[in-house]
Design a protein around this motif. Structure first.
Motif: not given
Length: 317
Positions: A167-170, A179, A173
């Motif tokens: 999963r690509e972090p954004t 997150p 939050t």
């Protein structure tokens, strides 16, 4: 004295896991409010009924049905709830249920609203508040559908990340401080193993068993049973397709397997598998794994010998 009159209490939570915030009233808090009302009015509280993870959109609930039966039998004079929407969120059905309770000589008491439903004004207010409770439920459903659709549009699949993806972090939050879930991204190394499993399964015959054995060896830390792998190979996500209800969107960058191989993996003719009996004295059958390939071992028994055997057709041992 009112102590001779017995009422039962009732609490309900539609979804218990992970709930918090001002709108959430825990079962313990609901019970506290019910018991507080009974003490204030010098009423005997008979039993406290509780339905967990049950929607208020239906009046058919296990604990609720048991509470209604006590009213019908005369064991209880009525039902006390902390708030009217805990009783029900379907206005028509909830109102009809209250009328049935009253016809049986019982009463529904809502601590928060403090309505006197014996008066015409009280009955009218009850219907209005039940209607608002139903409207709130419908709004939550609509918000959830909109959220799911927006997630699909962004390439986000809620829940556990499937094998073959990350999963690509954004960096953002949610309102609750968790997150934010980012879009899926293909994990090249894991995806190559998934593609190989599709190719094995698409070959038919013993292909599915070969795919199971291959994935068990490729991902030793994961449970790879026939059921798990069948479900995995049936997921359209591996063709780059994200779906929610009638809303479908294709993401070429998420494609792990082409549609033709995917379809063959679903419909390829299989070799009829011989069902191995769980023989007495073989407690580790289908539990123990092969030291060479990691596949499951099954029991075999002949006249003069008994053993476990690996059923993986690709095993080198």
């Amino acid at each position: 004295t009112n102590k001779r009159i017995t009422y039962d209490g009732y609490s309900r939570v539609s979804q218990l896991a992970g709930r918090s915030g001002d709108s959430f009233i825990s079962p313990a808090v609901q019970e506290e409010k019910v018991r507080g009302w009974a003490k204030l009015h010098d009423i005997t509280l008979g039993r406290m009924f509780e339905d967990l993870d049950v929607s208020g959109g239906t009046m058919d609930r296990p604990a609720f049905n048991e509470a209604l039966e006590r009213i019908r039998s005369g064991e209880s004079k009525g039902l006390v709830v902390a708030k009217l929407d805990r009783f029900g969120r379907n206005a028509a059905e909830a109102d009809a249920t209250i009328k049935a309770i009253e016809a049986a000589g019982g009463e529904v008491v809502s601590v928060a609203e403090q309505l006197d439903t014996r008066t015409p004004m009280g009955k009218a207010m009850r219907r209005i508040m039940l209607t608002f409770a139903e409207m709130e439920l419908d709004q939550r459903k609509d918000d959830w559908l909109v959220a799911k659709r927006r997630a699909v549009e962004r390439g986000v699949k809620p829940g556990v990340v499937p094998v073959g993806y990350t999963r690509e972090p954004t960096g953002r939050t949610t309102r609750r401080g968790a997150p934010e879930m980012g879009p899926l991204v293909v994990h090249e190394q894991d995806a190559a193993h998934i593609l190989r499993a599709f190719e094995l399964s698409a070959g038919g015959g013993d292909g599915l068993r070969a795919a199971v054995a291959y994935l068990a060896q490729a991902f030793p830390g994961r449970q790879m049973t026939v059921t798990v792998v069948e479900k995995m190979l049936a997921s359209e996500l591996y063709t780059g397709t994200l779906r929610h209800g009638d809303f479908v969107r294709h993401f070429p960058e998420l494609e792990v397997v082409d549609r033709i191989t995917f379809d063959f993996a679903q419909h390829a003719p299989r070799t009829a598998e011989r069902r191995t009996k769980l023989l007495p004295g073989f407690p580790l059958s289908h539990i123990a794994t092969c030291a060479s390939c990691g596949g499951p071992l099954t029991a075999q028994e002949a006249r003069d010998w008994r053993a476990y055997r690996c059923r993986n057709p690709l095993c080198t041992e």
